[in-house]
Design a protein around this motif. Structure first.
Motif, PDB file in Angstrom:
ATOM      1  N   UNK A  95      38.418 -18.676   3.354  1.00 10.55           N
ATOM      2  CA  UNK A  95      39.297 -18.273   2.249  1.00 10.55           C
ATOM      3  C   UNK A  95      39.038 -16.817   1.871  1.00 10.55           C
ATOM      4  N   UNK A  96      37.771 -16.398   1.926  1.00  6.77           N
ATOM      5  CA  UNK A  96      37.420 -15.018   1.614  1.00  6.77           C
ATOM      6  C   UNK A  96      38.097 -14.044   2.575  1.00  6.77           C
ATOM      7  N   UNK A  97      38.102 -14.385   3.861  1.00  6.51           N
ATOM      8  CA  UNK A  97      38.755 -13.535   4.863  1.00  6.51           C
ATOM      9  C   UNK A  97      40.265 -13.512   4.683  1.00  6.51           C
ATOM     10  N   UNK A  98      40.852 -14.675   4.424  1.00  8.72           N
ATOM     11  CA  UNK A  98      42.297 -14.741   4.241  1.00  8.72           C
ATOM     12  C   UNK A  98      42.718 -13.941   3.007  1.00  8.72           C
ATOM     13  N   UNK A  99      41.921 -14.070   1.948  1.00  3.81           N
ATOM     14  CA  UNK A  99      42.216 -13.315   0.727  1.00  3.81           C
ATOM     15  C   UNK A  99      42.170 -11.814   1.001  1.00  3.81           C
ATOM     16  N   UNK A 100      41.120 -11.380   1.703  1.00  6.69           N
ATOM     17  CA  UNK A 100      40.990  -9.934   1.971  1.00  6.69           C
ATOM     18  C   UNK A 100      42.147  -9.444   2.844  1.00  6.69           C
ATOM     19  N   UNK A 101      42.544 -10.242   3.843  1.00  9.37           N
ATOM     20  CA  UNK A 101      43.700  -9.856   4.674  1.00  9.37           C
ATOM     21  C   UNK A 101      44.950  -9.707   3.814  1.00  9.37           C
ATOM     22  N   UNK A 140      54.865 -15.022  -4.641  1.00  5.45           N
ATOM     23  CA  UNK A 140      53.708 -14.313  -4.076  1.00  5.45           C
ATOM     24  C   UNK A 140      52.485 -14.425  -4.981  1.00  5.45           C
ATOM     25  N   UNK A 141      52.716 -14.426  -6.280  1.00  2.00           N
ATOM     26  CA  UNK A 141      51.615 -14.651  -7.229  1.00  2.00           C
ATOM     27  C   UNK A 141      50.956 -15.998  -6.952  1.00  2.00           C
ATOM     28  N   UNK A 142      51.799 -17.020  -6.729  1.00  2.00           N
ATOM     29  CA  UNK A 142      51.237 -18.357  -6.492  1.00  2.00           C
ATOM     30  C   UNK A 142      50.425 -18.381  -5.201  1.00  2.00           C
ATOM     31  N   UNK A 143      50.907 -17.669  -4.182  1.00  2.00           N
ATOM     32  CA  UNK A 143      50.182 -17.633  -2.914  1.00  2.00           C
ATOM     33  C   UNK A 143      48.811 -16.971  -3.106  1.00  2.00           C
ATOM     34  N   UNK A 147      44.871 -18.600  -2.801  1.00  2.00           N
ATOM     35  CA  UNK A 147      43.778 -18.004  -2.036  1.00  2.00           C
ATOM     36  C   UNK A 147      42.550 -17.765  -2.918  1.00  2.00           C
ATOM     37  N   UNK A 148      42.795 -17.337  -4.151  1.00  2.00           N
ATOM     38  CA  UNK A 148      41.698 -17.086  -5.088  1.00  2.00           C
ATOM     39  C   UNK A 148      40.955 -18.385  -5.390  1.00  2.00           C
ATOM     40  N   UNK A 149      41.715 -19.434  -5.666  1.00  2.00           N
ATOM     41  CA  UNK A 149      41.101 -20.738  -5.955  1.00  2.00           C
ATOM     42  C   UNK A 149      40.236 -21.181  -4.769  1.00  2.00           C
ATOM     43  N   UNK A 150      40.785 -21.059  -3.554  1.00  2.00           N
ATOM     44  CA  UNK A 150      40.043 -21.474  -2.355  1.00  2.00           C
ATOM     45  C   UNK A 150      38.785 -20.624  -2.167  1.00  2.00           C
ATOM     46  N   UNK A 164      43.450 -17.583 -12.575  1.00  2.00           N
ATOM     47  CA  UNK A 164      44.679 -16.940 -13.049  1.00  2.00           C
ATOM     48  C   UNK A 164      44.426 -15.481 -13.434  1.00  2.00           C
ATOM     49  N   UNK A 165      43.347 -15.255 -14.170  1.00  2.00           N
ATOM     50  CA  UNK A 165      43.005 -13.882 -14.563  1.00  2.00           C
ATOM     51  C   UNK A 165      42.618 -13.068 -13.335  1.00  2.00           C
ATOM     52  N   UNK A 166      41.849 -13.679 -12.429  1.00  2.00           N
ATOM     53  CA  UNK A 166      41.470 -12.979 -11.195  1.00  2.00           C
ATOM     54  C   UNK A 166      42.709 -12.530 -10.435  1.00  2.00           C
ATOM     55  N   UNK A 167      43.677 -13.436 -10.287  1.00  2.00           N
ATOM     56  CA  UNK A 167      44.924 -13.113  -9.588  1.00  2.00           C
ATOM     57  C   UNK A 167      45.633 -11.937 -10.245  1.00  2.00           C
TER      58      UNK A 167
END
Lengths: 209, 209
Positions: A95-101, A140-143, A147-150, A164-167
């Motif tokens: 999830x960390x890699x997907x988020x960074x991508x 896109x926010x939801x996507x 990723x943040x949750x994961x 939510x705040x992180x996003x």
């Protein structure tokens, strides 16, 4: 990605129909700058014609209405942004890699389509075209939020800041880049990406302090 | 801070001159919302009168022109933001501490004066009043930039991101808060401040990863 394909074939049609020196893409490029300078609401077809150096009827030759210009311009931002989320690299790996991508891809689109993304970010939602674009932004926010949750669940992102705040902090920081970044300035697109990712994920404090 | 004092005495005059139920502050509060909704350029005195439920001449009773409304509204954002930089705590202590005070103070003003700061951040610089406000924003940029340079020199901020980019990332992130933060939402103003400072200075990655 049917949206992208539709858009591109739309541009070709526009280019074929356009007058010499003005294809639909050129009209869009200038229109988006005028919208960004004066605001979409405050820009009349007359102002657009003036900036394009052509008559109002010549604009109607390219697009039926100001709302259609806006819709086409917004799709120039939305389609590549949505493509980042659809990319396999946003769907495979930790999830960390997907988020960074996802974050890096979004920054790249912002730089490449800066004027169009600026227009998108300044929408007020006063018309149907605007509301439809805002709905695509929310998807896109939801996507990103997923990723943040994961990433929090797998332990790569801190959990003391709720998802939510992180996003919102992430998208807020990335979106703010369009306000100040100048592609012809001293900071390359690659450096911008590294620096923004560096601050968001690792912070500005010296490590070990 | 003479600017603040002038403004405040201006408000009192306005309140004294105002009709029952409408002091200058109320007019400003509503005007700033209308400007933010439709854009300053697109808002006529007629639109303002409609939203205020009073006649155009009743608005002129409070302020001589739309430009004066804008100037007063912008000062509601700029004066408290400038006061943060003038505060002793932004001038004493380690550079890292002064920087953090400055960032936290700015976030607090953004939350307290959200509508006014939103107006300030959306300025396009098309009029003299706007350009003068943008000049005051640039002075604040320079102050933050000086703090960033000092904090890098003392070793509390990472130096691989140049001071100019660091300054812009910081102000970009903070300014973006006005776009999404809702004071009546689930995140308190204190939590917002902690979360934004947490991301900017320490990053979202779990420490020790």
């Amino acid at each position: 990605m049917p949206t992208t394909t539709d858009t591109e074939s739309g541009h070709n049609d526009g280019a074929r129909r356009g007058r010499p020196g003005y294809d639909q893409e050129t009209v869009l490029n200038i229109a988006v700058q005028v919208f960004n300078k004066h605001g979409y609401d405050a820009t009349s077809m007359g102002t657009l014609a003036e900036n394009l150096g052509i008559s109002k009827s010549a604009i109607y030759h390219h697009v039926p209405s100001k709302g259609d210009l806006l819709r086409l311009a917004l799709d120039h931002a939305l389609a590549p942004l949505e493509a980042v989320g659809e990319d396999e690299r946003a769907r495979a790996g930790s999830a960390g890699e997907r988020l960074e991508f996802f974050l890096r891809g979004t920054i790249r689109v912002l730089v490449e389509r800066q004027q169009y993304v600026t227009l998108l970010l300044r929408l007020r939602g006063n018309t149907e075209v605007e509301r439809s674009a805002l709905e695509r932004r929310r998807a896109m926010d939801r996507r990103l939020s997923d990723l943040v949750v994961a990433a929090q669940q797998e332990g790569s992102l801190r959990e003391d800041i709720d998802p939510r705040t992180t996003t919102r902090l992430l998208f807020g920081t990335i979106n703010s880049l369009v306000e100040w970044y100048r592609p012809d300035g001293p900071v390359s697109a690659e450096a911008l990406e590294e620096h923004a990712i560096g601050m968001m994920l690792d912070g500005l404090h010296t490590r070990g302090k």
